[in-house]
Design a protein around this motif. Sequence first.
Motif, short mmCIF file in Angstrom:
data_model
loop_
_atom_site.label_atom_id
_atom_site.label_comp_id
_atom_site.label_asym_id
_atom_site.label_seq_id
_atom_site.Cartn_x
_atom_site.Cartn_y
_atom_site.Cartn_z
N VAL A 239 -85.32 9.65 31.06
CA VAL A 239 -85.59 9.50 32.49
C VAL A 239 -86.94 10.13 32.82
N VAL A 240 -87.74 9.42 33.61
CA VAL A 240 -88.98 9.97 34.15
C VAL A 240 -88.80 10.15 35.66
N LYS B 70 -81.34 15.37 44.13
CA LYS B 70 -81.25 15.88 42.77
C LYS B 70 -82.50 15.51 42.00
N SER B 71 -82.78 16.20 40.96
CA SER B 71 -83.98 15.91 40.18
C SER B 71 -83.68 14.88 39.09
N GLY B 72 -84.77 14.34 38.55
CA GLY B 72 -84.63 13.42 37.43
C GLY B 72 -83.97 14.12 36.25
N GLU B 73 -84.20 15.42 36.17
CA GLU B 73 -83.62 16.18 35.06
C GLU B 73 -82.09 16.17 35.14
N GLU B 74 -81.58 16.29 36.36
CA GLU B 74 -80.13 16.26 36.52
C GLU B 74 -79.56 14.89 36.16
N GLY C 160 -89.98 13.91 31.58
CA GLY C 160 -91.03 14.57 32.33
C GLY C 160 -91.12 14.10 33.77
N ALA C 161 -91.91 14.83 34.55
CA ALA C 161 -92.03 14.53 35.98
C ALA C 161 -93.49 14.30 36.32
N VAL C 162 -93.76 13.23 37.06
CA VAL C 162 -95.12 12.94 37.52
C VAL C 162 -95.19 13.29 39.00
N PRO C 163 -96.13 14.15 39.40
CA PRO C 163 -96.19 14.54 40.80
C PRO C 163 -96.77 13.44 41.68
N THR D 294 -106.58 15.63 36.08
CA THR D 294 -105.73 16.08 37.18
C THR D 294 -104.34 16.41 36.65
N PRO D 295 -103.53 17.16 37.44
CA PRO D 295 -102.16 17.43 36.99
C PRO D 295 -101.35 16.15 36.77
N GLN D 296 -101.61 15.13 37.60
CA GLN D 296 -100.83 13.89 37.38
C GLN D 296 -101.23 13.21 36.07
N ALA D 297 -102.52 13.28 35.73
CA ALA D 297 -102.96 12.67 34.47
C ALA D 297 -102.31 13.40 33.29
N GLU D 298 -102.32 14.72 33.38
CA GLU D 298 -101.69 15.52 32.31
C GLU D 298 -100.20 15.17 32.21
N ALA D 299 -99.56 14.97 33.36
CA ALA D 299 -98.14 14.61 33.37
C ALA D 299 -97.91 13.26 32.69
#
Length: 361
Positions: A263-264, A284-288, A299-302, A324-329
């Motif tokens: 899941v992303v 809930k988060s994708g992690e859940e 992982g999570a993309v902001p 950027t943080p999103q690119a790293e994600a």
Amino acid sequence: MPVTPEQVLEALKVVQDPDLHRDIVSLGFVQNVEVDGGAIKFVIELTTPACPVKDLLQQQAEEAVQAIPGVESVEVTMTARVRSRDAMQEELLPNVKQVIAIASGKGGVGKSTVTVNLAVALSQRGAKVGLLDADVYGPSIPMMMGMAGEHPLTKDSKIIPLERFGIKMMSLGFLLQEGQSPLWRGPMVAGTVKQLLSDVAWGELDYLLVDLPPGTGDAPMTLAQSVPLTGVVIVTTPHNVAANIAGSAAGLFKRLNSTVLGVVENMGRMVLPDGSTMQVFAGKSGEELAQGLGVPFLGAVPLDPQVSSAADDGMPSLVKHPETPQAEAFREVAGQVAAQASIKALGSQTTVPGPEFAPRA
Ligand SMILES: Nc1ncnc2c1ncn2[C@@H]1O[C@H](COP(=O)(O)OP(=O)(O)OP(=O)(O)O)[C@@H](O)[C@H]1O
Ligand SMILES: [Mg+2]
């Protein structure tokens, strides 16, 4: 006592691939061990150029061999060969090693955005990547890749995929006249998706990423039934997790015997100018969701306005805003997807090739 290749292999058995839970020697990753006095050379062939633990494995391998008495220097060459999914004999996509579908329960969660950026991230790591827009209802890949209005050529009755940012792509959008939008009945969708797979000269690919329309309709069904998928990546926002919409898409693929690679989560958080993050959606988060489904969290993309503005300009944000943080994600998610695909491909292989080594006289 001179060092032997067997000693080198023995020493390398302490190096474990954390994703595959086996040592790199028994996985057949260590190749071409050369021993020249105290100088040791060998190759580690990973299962994907986007391996997230590449540097770690290299470092551990160097240290393990360096510790053998008599070793003076260690030279490790890191390479990668993407392993094939099972049933490579199939007729539809014989030269494509991995087929990965990107799905979601609901529209607008960022599937297409995630797909194009994953494609770019894998390609930047050196993989041969194809991108199939199977969203026949609203093909958005041509726009996002800056190729709207382009039309592919055909050769020997096959369609030549268009290419941009190193990625081969095909979309129904390239075949329609401007402003045209087809009126679909179920069987037509199935037929079209199949043709987009089979009538295109994809050539050799490590990864073919398939961007699906939202939901659990004819396109995902056809895809899952037409080609052996390596697996499916589920994209969700926390809002959809709460409403249990993402779970239904995962359920469909599981029923069709497709592996859910993970899941992303997209747009759950937002990076603020001071570098801190803010939760955008309650829920809930994708992690859940991943936990609930018993699959990996990839992982999570902001949420970042630059992601959508880049797409509007016809560029994946990874290309336009690489630092950027999103690119790293996106890069991290790509590494996780590649790792899970490797696990699936290796798991379906009956035999793992043994180590080869060429001792120097
Ligand atoms: N991380 C993000 N930050 C900001 N905007 C984003 C992000 N991800 C996606 N978007 C924007 O959200 C919108 C929907 O994204 P996208 O088209 O990728 O979703 P989708 O799931 O493919 O939609 P559909 O179901 O219609 O195919 C787009 O405008 C896109 O630019
Ligand atoms: Mg889409």
